[in-house]
Structures are given as C-alpha cells and as structure tokens.
Design a protein around this motif. Structure first.
Motif, PDB file in Angstrom:
ATOM      1  N   VAL A  55      -9.533   2.220  50.357  1.00 22.04           N
ATOM      2  CA  VAL A  55      -8.629   1.587  49.402  1.00 22.04           C
ATOM      3  C   VAL A  55      -7.623   2.598  48.849  1.00 22.04           C
ATOM      4  CG1 VAL A  55      -8.520   0.393  47.175  1.00 22.04           C
ATOM      5  CG2 VAL A  55     -10.315  -0.187  48.823  1.00 22.04           C
ATOM      6  N   ASP A  56      -8.070   3.798  48.550  1.00 22.78           N
ATOM      7  CA  ASP A  56      -7.195   4.835  48.000  1.00 22.78           C
ATOM      8  C   ASP A  56      -6.103   5.223  48.992  1.00 22.78           C
ATOM      9  OD1 ASP A  56      -6.549   6.840  45.927  1.00 22.78           O
ATOM     10  OD2 ASP A  56      -7.271   8.286  47.412  1.00 22.78           O
ATOM     11  N   ILE A  57      -6.463   5.422  50.234  1.00 25.67           N
ATOM     12  CA  ILE A  57      -5.475   5.787  51.252  1.00 25.67           C
ATOM     13  C   ILE A  57      -4.490   4.641  51.459  1.00 25.67           C
ATOM     14  CG2 ILE A  57      -5.138   6.305  53.707  1.00 25.67           C
ATOM     15  CD1 ILE A  57      -7.793   7.911  53.540  1.00 25.67           C
ATOM     16  N   TYR A  58      -4.999   3.429  51.527  1.00 30.56           N
ATOM     17  CA  TYR A  58      -4.135   2.267  51.701  1.00 30.56           C
ATOM     18  C   TYR A  58      -3.126   2.174  50.552  1.00 30.56           C
ATOM     19  CZ  TYR A  58      -2.608  -2.523  52.236  1.00 30.56           C
ATOM     20  OH  TYR A  58      -1.847  -3.653  52.371  1.00 30.56           O
ATOM     21  N   ALA A  59      -3.611   2.305  49.331  1.00 32.60           N
ATOM     22  CA  ALA A  59      -2.722   2.231  48.166  1.00 32.60           C
ATOM     23  C   ALA A  59      -1.652   3.320  48.224  1.00 32.60           C
ATOM     24  CB  ALA A  59      -3.531   2.349  46.876  1.00 32.60           C
ATOM     25  N   ALA A  60      -2.036   4.513  48.629  1.00 31.97           N
ATOM     26  CA  ALA A  60      -1.072   5.613  48.725  1.00 31.97           C
ATOM     27  C   ALA A  60       0.005   5.313  49.766  1.00 31.97           C
ATOM     28  CB  ALA A  60      -1.796   6.910  49.073  1.00 31.97           C
ATOM     29  N   LEU A  61      -0.364   4.621  50.822  1.00 27.35           N
ATOM     30  CA  LEU A  61       0.592   4.317  51.891  1.00 27.35           C
ATOM     31  C   LEU A  61       1.538   3.173  51.541  1.00 27.35           C
ATOM     32  CD1 LEU A  61      -1.766   4.666  54.983  1.00 27.35           C
ATOM     33  CD2 LEU A  61       0.086   6.229  54.326  1.00 27.35           C
ATOM     34  N   VAL A  62       1.080   2.187  50.777  1.00 26.65           N
ATOM     35  CA  VAL A  62       1.926   1.027  50.487  1.00 26.65           C
ATOM     36  C   VAL A  62       2.706   1.156  49.179  1.00 26.65           C
ATOM     37  CG1 VAL A  62       0.513  -0.542  51.875  1.00 26.65           C
ATOM     38  CG2 VAL A  62       0.091  -0.348  49.395  1.00 26.65           C
ATOM     39  N   GLU A  63       2.555   2.275  48.493  1.00 25.58           N
ATOM     40  CA  GLU A  63       3.309   2.531  47.259  1.00 25.58           C
ATOM     41  C   GLU A  63       4.422   3.527  47.528  1.00 25.58           C
ATOM     42  OE1 GLU A  63       0.278   4.043  44.683  1.00 25.58           O
ATOM     43  OE2 GLU A  63      -0.649   2.079  44.404  1.00 25.58           O
ATOM     44  N   ASP A  64       5.551   3.351  46.831  1.00 21.86           N
ATOM     45  CA  ASP A  64       6.616   4.354  46.906  1.00 21.86           C
ATOM     46  C   ASP A  64       6.103   5.682  46.372  1.00 21.86           C
ATOM     47  OD1 ASP A  64       8.573   2.644  47.935  1.00 21.86           O
ATOM     48  OD2 ASP A  64       9.319   2.090  45.957  1.00 21.86           O
ATOM     49  N   ALA A  66       7.406   9.956  45.653  1.00 21.38           N
ATOM     50  CA  ALA A  66       8.602  10.766  45.404  1.00 21.38           C
ATOM     51  C   ALA A  66       9.212  11.273  46.710  1.00 21.38           C
ATOM     52  CB  ALA A  66       8.259  11.938  44.489  1.00 21.38           C
ATOM     53  N   TYR A  67       8.396  11.445  47.723  1.00 19.77           N
ATOM     54  CA  TYR A  67       8.835  12.031  48.986  1.00 19.77           C
ATOM     55  C   TYR A  67       9.072  11.014  50.097  1.00 19.77           C
ATOM     56  CZ  TYR A  67       3.774  11.664  49.486  1.00 19.77           C
ATOM     57  OH  TYR A  67       2.478  11.210  49.486  1.00 19.77           O
ATOM     58  N   ARG A  68       8.766   9.694  49.847  1.00 18.07           N
ATOM     59  CA  ARG A  68       9.021   8.670  50.857  1.00 18.07           C
ATOM     60  C   ARG A  68       8.871   7.281  50.250  1.00 18.07           C
ATOM     61  NH1 ARG A  68       4.701   6.004  51.366  1.00 18.07           N
ATOM     62  NH2 ARG A  68       2.668   6.980  51.403  1.00 18.07           N
ATOM     63  N   LEU A  69       9.491   6.318  50.928  1.00 17.28           N
ATOM     64  CA  LEU A  69       9.342   4.925  50.518  1.00 17.28           C
ATOM     65  C   LEU A  69       8.007   4.377  51.015  1.00 17.28           C
ATOM     66  CD1 LEU A  69      12.942   3.608  51.269  1.00 17.28           C
ATOM     67  CD2 LEU A  69      11.953   4.208  49.041  1.00 17.28           C
ATOM     68  N   ALA A  70       7.586   3.285  50.423  1.00 14.64           N
ATOM     69  CA  ALA A  70       6.328   2.646  50.804  1.00 14.64           C
ATOM     70  C   ALA A  70       6.398   2.153  52.248  1.00 14.64           C
ATOM     71  CB  ALA A  70       6.045   1.477  49.875  1.00 14.64           C
ATOM     72  N   PHE A  71       5.270   2.235  52.933  1.00 12.57           N
ATOM     73  CA  PHE A  71       5.136   1.625  54.245  1.00 12.57           C
ATOM     74  C   PHE A  71       4.828   0.137  54.067  1.00 12.57           C
ATOM     75  CE2 PHE A  71       3.821   6.042  55.259  1.00 12.57           C
ATOM     76  CZ  PHE A  71       4.742   6.307  56.264  1.00 12.57           C
ATOM     77  N   THR A  72       5.141  -0.665  55.076  1.00 13.72           N
ATOM     78  CA  THR A  72       4.723  -2.061  55.049  1.00 13.72           C
ATOM     79  C   THR A  72       3.200  -2.097  55.142  1.00 13.72           C
ATOM     80  OG1 THR A  72       4.753  -2.327  57.453  1.00 13.72           O
ATOM     81  CG2 THR A  72       6.832  -2.762  56.261  1.00 13.72           C
ATOM     82  N   HIS A  73       2.621  -3.240  54.807  1.00 13.36           N
ATOM     83  CA  HIS A  73       1.171  -3.383  54.891  1.00 13.36           C
ATOM     84  C   HIS A  73       0.702  -3.189  56.329  1.00 13.36           C
ATOM     85  CE1 HIS A  73       0.799  -4.638  50.727  1.00 13.36           C
ATOM     86  NE2 HIS A  73       1.898  -5.335  50.921  1.00 13.36           N
ATOM     87  N   ALA A  74       1.448  -3.743  57.273  1.00 12.34           N
ATOM     88  CA  ALA A  74       1.072  -3.610  58.684  1.00 12.34           C
ATOM     89  C   ALA A  74       1.139  -2.161  59.146  1.00 12.34           C
ATOM     90  CB  ALA A  74       1.970  -4.487  59.555  1.00 12.34           C
ATOM     91  N   LYS A  75       2.197  -1.448  58.768  1.00 13.06           N
ATOM     92  CA  LYS A  75       2.339  -0.044  59.165  1.00 13.06           C
ATOM     93  C   LYS A  75       1.250   0.807  58.513  1.00 13.06           C
ATOM     94  CE  LYS A  75       4.330   3.688  60.790  1.00 13.06           C
ATOM     95  NZ  LYS A  75       4.135   4.091  62.177  1.00 13.06           N
ATOM     96  N   ALA A  76       0.970   0.564  57.249  1.00 10.24           N
ATOM     97  CA  ALA A  76      -0.076   1.321  56.548  1.00 10.24           C
ATOM     98  C   ALA A  76      -1.417   1.137  57.239  1.00 10.24           C
ATOM     99  CB  ALA A  76      -0.157   0.877  55.090  1.00 10.24           C
ATOM    100  N   PHE A  77      -1.743  -0.103  57.578  1.00  7.66           N
ATOM    101  CA  PHE A  77      -3.024  -0.355  58.227  1.00  7.66           C
ATOM    102  C   PHE A  77      -3.067   0.286  59.607  1.00  7.66           C
ATOM    103  CE2 PHE A  77      -6.564  -2.685  60.040  1.00  7.66           C
ATOM    104  CZ  PHE A  77      -7.448  -2.685  58.974  1.00  7.66           C
ATOM    105  N   ALA A  78      -1.951   0.237  60.330  1.00  4.07           N
ATOM    106  CA  ALA A  78      -1.885   0.867  61.658  1.00  4.07           C
ATOM    107  C   ALA A  78      -2.094   2.377  61.547  1.00  4.07           C
ATOM    108  CB  ALA A  78      -0.549   0.564  62.324  1.00  4.07           C
TER     109      ALA A  78
END
Length: 103
Positions: A55-64, A66-78
């Motif tokens: 859950v922590d990694i997923y949240a980090a990937l789908v949130e904006d 400072a160094y990058r924009l959020a990934f889509t849910h599909a990209k984060a899961f991939a």
C-alpha cells in the motif's frame, strides 16, 4: 531514518500495539533483504508489514512528488509487478482490485 525515529517515538509513548510498531519500523523492508532499517528478508517480515509495504509503495507511485508527477493507477501497478522478489506476490494480486477501483 524515519522508520526508526517513528518507532522510537511511538514505543516511548507506550500505548501502541506491537503490530503497529512493527509496521512503523519495518514498512520499508523488502522480501529480498534490500529494504531498511534492518535488512529483513522473507519470513522475517510479518504479513501486516508486507501488506502495508504494498500500500505504501502504491501510494507513493500514484501521488505527485516534488521530483515527478503521479503515475496512473495502471502504470503504478505495472511498476510494482516488476518488483520481482521484493513484494509479496499474493498480497499484490489481492490488492489489484483496490488499485483498479473494482472492489
């Protein structure tokens, strides 16, 4: 150092259950032993920590960030599916409906 600092503060307070303290201290541990702060691996990592890590990694990937924009849910899961040996595969697949909003 935030896992250790958080753990120390909550442990000193004295009223938090051991499972919660385990999550706070070990949520950056990875099954292959490359996590921190203790380099735990495999069965040394409790189920609740394994789930929280997903859950922590997923949240980090789908949130904006400072160094990058959020990934889509599909990209984060991939991305997470490519983390071979680091995450609990069964828990990751059980999390899939949550990631894709089909729960």
């Amino acid at each position: 150092m935030h896992p250790r600092l958080g753990y120390d503060v909550l442990a000193a307070e004295g009223s938090f259950p051991p499972e919660m303290l385990d999550v706070v201290l070990h949520h950056h541990e990875l099954l292959d032993g490359n996590g921190y702060p203790n380099g735990l691996r495999g069965n040394q990592i409790s189920d609740i920590v394994r789930l929280t890590t997903v859950v922590d990694i997923y949240a980090a990937l789908v949130e904006d960030r400072a160094y990058r924009l959020a990934f889509t849910h599909a990209k984060a899961f991939a991305i997470m599916e490519q983390m071979d040996g680091k995450l609990d595969r069964h828990l990751l697949q059980a999390f899939r409906p949550v990631a894709f909003g089909s729960y």
